[in-house]
Structure formats: structure tokens, C-alpha cells
Design a protein around this motif. Structure first.
Motif, PDB file in Angstrom:
ATOM      1  N   CYS A  49       0.839  -1.209   0.000  1.00 51.62           N
ATOM      2  CA  CYS A  49       0.000   0.000   0.000  1.00 51.62           C
ATOM      3  C   CYS A  49       0.871   1.254   0.000  1.00 51.62           C
ATOM      4  O   CYS A  49       1.034   1.906   1.035  1.00 51.62           O
ATOM      5  CB  CYS A  49      -0.971  -0.004   1.168  1.00 51.62           C
ATOM      6  SG  CYS A  49      -0.237  -0.434   2.736  1.00 51.62           S
ATOM      7  N   HIS A  77      -3.696  -0.446   8.862  1.00 48.62           N
ATOM      8  CA  HIS A  77      -4.522   0.015   7.748  1.00 48.62           C
ATOM      9  C   HIS A  77      -4.493  -1.005   6.612  1.00 48.62           C
ATOM     10  O   HIS A  77      -5.534  -1.380   6.063  1.00 48.62           O
ATOM     11  CB  HIS A  77      -4.024   1.380   7.274  1.00 48.62           C
ATOM     12  CG  HIS A  77      -4.943   2.048   6.314  1.00 48.62           C
ATOM     13  ND1 HIS A  77      -4.990   1.717   4.988  1.00 48.62           N
ATOM     14  CD2 HIS A  77      -5.847   3.030   6.494  1.00 48.62           C
ATOM     15  CE1 HIS A  77      -5.884   2.459   4.386  1.00 48.62           C
ATOM     16  NE2 HIS A  77      -6.419   3.272   5.281  1.00 48.62           N
ATOM     17  N   HIS A  83     -11.790   0.261  11.468  1.00 44.72           N
ATOM     18  CA  HIS A  83     -13.205   0.265  11.085  1.00 44.72           C
ATOM     19  C   HIS A  83     -13.920   1.447  11.721  1.00 44.72           C
ATOM     20  O   HIS A  83     -13.751   1.712  12.908  1.00 44.72           O
ATOM     21  CB  HIS A  83     -13.898  -1.020  11.566  1.00 44.72           C
ATOM     22  CG  HIS A  83     -13.103  -2.259  11.352  1.00 44.72           C
ATOM     23  ND1 HIS A  83     -13.069  -2.917  10.148  1.00 44.72           N
ATOM     24  CD2 HIS A  83     -12.285  -2.945  12.182  1.00 44.72           C
ATOM     25  CE1 HIS A  83     -12.277  -3.965  10.248  1.00 44.72           C
ATOM     26  NE2 HIS A  83     -11.789  -4.006  11.472  1.00 44.72           N
ATOM     27  N   ARG A  84     -14.733   2.135  10.928  1.00 47.04           N
ATOM     28  CA  ARG A  84     -15.601   3.168  11.518  1.00 47.04           C
ATOM     29  C   ARG A  84     -16.615   2.458  12.405  1.00 47.04           C
ATOM     30  O   ARG A  84     -17.109   1.407  12.066  1.00 47.04           O
ATOM     31  CB  ARG A  84     -16.348   3.920  10.423  1.00 47.04           C
ATOM     32  CG  ARG A  84     -15.446   4.809   9.599  1.00 47.04           C
ATOM     33  CD  ARG A  84     -16.296   5.750   8.737  1.00 47.04           C
ATOM     34  NE  ARG A  84     -15.477   6.482   7.811  1.00 47.04           N
ATOM     35  CZ  ARG A  84     -14.812   7.589   8.117  1.00 47.04           C
ATOM     36  NH1 ARG A  84     -14.891   8.073   9.323  1.00 47.04           N
ATOM     37  NH2 ARG A  84     -14.069   8.204   7.225  1.00 47.04           N
ATOM     38  N   PHE A 146      -6.668   6.564   8.282  1.00 50.99           N
ATOM     39  CA  PHE A 146      -7.892   6.088   7.647  1.00 50.99           C
ATOM     40  C   PHE A 146      -8.785   7.278   7.307  1.00 50.99           C
ATOM     41  O   PHE A 146      -9.323   7.362   6.211  1.00 50.99           O
ATOM     42  CB  PHE A 146      -8.615   5.116   8.576  1.00 50.99           C
ATOM     43  CG  PHE A 146      -9.802   4.458   7.948  1.00 50.99           C
ATOM     44  CD1 PHE A 146      -9.671   3.243   7.312  1.00 50.99           C
ATOM     45  CD2 PHE A 146     -11.060   5.064   8.003  1.00 50.99           C
ATOM     46  CE1 PHE A 146     -10.778   2.632   6.729  1.00 50.99           C
ATOM     47  CE2 PHE A 146     -12.153   4.461   7.437  1.00 50.99           C
ATOM     48  CZ  PHE A 146     -12.018   3.243   6.783  1.00 50.99           C
ATOM     49  N   GLU A 147      -8.930   8.175   8.263  1.00 46.70           N
ATOM     50  CA  GLU A 147      -9.792   9.348   8.047  1.00 46.70           C
ATOM     51  C   GLU A 147      -9.241  10.229   6.936  1.00 46.70           C
ATOM     52  O   GLU A 147      -9.982  10.710   6.088  1.00 46.70           O
ATOM     53  CB  GLU A 147      -9.927  10.114   9.363  1.00 46.70           C
ATOM     54  CG  GLU A 147     -11.109  11.033   9.396  1.00 46.70           C
ATOM     55  CD  GLU A 147     -11.444  11.510  10.783  1.00 46.70           C
ATOM     56  OE1 GLU A 147     -12.558  11.209  11.252  1.00 46.70           O
ATOM     57  OE2 GLU A 147     -10.595  12.165  11.407  1.00 46.70           O
ATOM     58  N   LEU A 149      -7.326   9.369   4.414  1.00 49.05           N
ATOM     59  CA  LEU A 149      -7.384   8.701   3.106  1.00 49.05           C
ATOM     60  C   LEU A 149      -8.806   8.463   2.617  1.00 49.05           C
ATOM     61  O   LEU A 149      -9.020   8.191   1.440  1.00 49.05           O
ATOM     62  CB  LEU A 149      -6.644   7.360   3.164  1.00 49.05           C
ATOM     63  CG  LEU A 149      -5.134   7.471   3.313  1.00 49.05           C
ATOM     64  CD1 LEU A 149      -4.533   6.122   3.677  1.00 49.05           C
ATOM     65  CD2 LEU A 149      -4.524   8.011   2.032  1.00 49.05           C
ATOM     66  N   ASN A 150      -9.787   8.571   3.506  1.00 37.89           N
ATOM     67  CA  ASN A 150     -11.172   8.276   3.140  1.00 37.89           C
ATOM     68  C   ASN A 150     -12.099   9.468   3.335  1.00 37.89           C
ATOM     69  O   ASN A 150     -13.250   9.332   3.709  1.00 37.89           O
ATOM     70  CB  ASN A 150     -11.678   7.087   3.944  1.00 37.89           C
ATOM     71  CG  ASN A 150     -10.941   5.830   3.597  1.00 37.89           C
ATOM     72  OD1 ASN A 150     -11.092   5.298   2.528  1.00 37.89           O
ATOM     73  ND2 ASN A 150     -10.108   5.352   4.525  1.00 37.89           N
ATOM     74  N   GLN A 151     -11.581  10.676   3.094  1.00 43.68           N
ATOM     75  CA  GLN A 151     -12.416  11.869   3.247  1.00 43.68           C
ATOM     76  C   GLN A 151     -13.293  12.061   2.038  1.00 43.68           C
ATOM     77  O   GLN A 151     -12.992  11.762   0.952  1.00 43.68           O
ATOM     78  CB  GLN A 151     -11.541  13.106   3.458  1.00 43.68           C
ATOM     79  CG  GLN A 151     -10.854  13.074   4.800  1.00 43.68           C
ATOM     80  CD  GLN A 151      -9.994  14.296   5.035  1.00 43.68           C
ATOM     81  OE1 GLN A 151      -9.708  15.078   4.138  1.00 43.68           O
ATOM     82  NE2 GLN A 151      -9.571  14.471   6.267  1.00 43.68           N
TER      83      GLN A 151
END
Length: 151
Positions: A49, A77, A83-84, A146-147, A149-151
Motif C-alpha cells: 500500500c 490500515h 473500522h468506523r 484512515f480518516e 485517506l477516506n475523506q
């Protein structure tokens, strides 16, 4: 993950090896010290990744004390352990050492329920380093990644 890290004890090839799962192909080999283990982990993450590793490198450039935890956060990650949990800015991050355990992380308030984070709050040695006035464990760093990269 498509690769694994193995430690080979036999000479003359003693050290860490990055092996492709399924084929058993040797992708890279490193020495046997702690820095070489770190290099093997970086190599594995670079294959698995690269975008998360670039983010970790930016974090470490700003906070060098997070070098080890940032790489471990990348692994969390990459392994899908973040996980949310439904609440805004809140995550469950699975433990790397205990299969059935996960930690509650709140990115907004910068908290985690892991022993490393709690140890830092209690002033224990060898606990999470402090950045910007708060402890930063690998679970909290992974949730931040995570937050981002996933906005």
C-alpha cells in the motif's frame, strides 16, 4: 496482504525476508537487527500500500518520534484492521497481537483505549510518545490515516 515477513535463523542468510504468499518467492532480504526489521516492514508496506506509506512518511517528517508507530499504523490500515464504528470520528481498531480484541479510538478528542495510550497518560516509560500535548499510539495514528485517506 500478499506478502509475509519471515525471520531466517540459518547462516549465511540469517535475517528478515519478505516472501510472496502463495508462491513462496523471496522478494527481499535484510539483516537481523532491529533497523533491518524496520527496513523489511517498510519494503513490505511499499509493495502492499504505497499511498498509505507516503502518508506515514509525511507524518514522520513532522513527528520523527512516531517513526515506529507510523509504520505499525500503516500495517493496521493495510490489514483492514481499522473500522468506523458509527459515531463521527470514532473507530474500532483491531489489536495486532490479540485476535478477539479491538480498541476504541476517537480521533476528534485524540483518545484510545489501548494500554500503550493509557500508559502514556499515567507516565509509564516505553508508552506512546507525546505529540502536540497528547499521546499518540499506533491505533490513533492508524485511525487518523484512515480518516485522511477516506475523506
Amino acid at each position: 496482504m500478499k506478502t509475509e515477513i519471515h525471520y531466517r535463523r540459518e547462516e549465511p542468510h540469517r535475517g528478515y525476508q519478505v516472501i510472496e504468499i502463495g508462491t513462496g518467492r523471496l522478494m527481499a532480504q535484510f539483516g537481523s537487527g532491529p533497523y533491518e526489521k524496520y527496513q523489511a516492514e517498510r519494503f513490505q508496506v511499499k509493495i502492499e500500500c504505497p499511498q498509505v506509506l507516503r502518508l506515514a512518511d509525511r507524518i514522520v517528517a513532522k513527528y520523527p518520534e512516531l517513526r515506529k508507530r507510523a509504520l505499525k499504523a500503516v500495517m493496521l490500515h493495510a490489514e483492514g484492521r481499522v473500522h468506523r464504528n458509527g459515531a463521527e470520528h470514532c473507530f474500532d481498531v483491531d489489536s495486532q497481537s490479540k485476535e478477539e480484541l479491538s480498541y476504541k479510538v476517537d480521533v476528534r478528542f485524540g483518545t484510545c483505549t489501548c494500554p500503550d495510550f493509557e500508559g502514556a497518560l499515567l507516565g509509564r516509560r516505553h508508552s506512546s510518545p507525546w505529540c502536540n500535548g497528547q499521546p499518540m499510539c499506533k491505533h490513533l495514528v492508524a485511525a487518523h490515516m484512515f480518516e485522511m485517506l477516506n475523506q
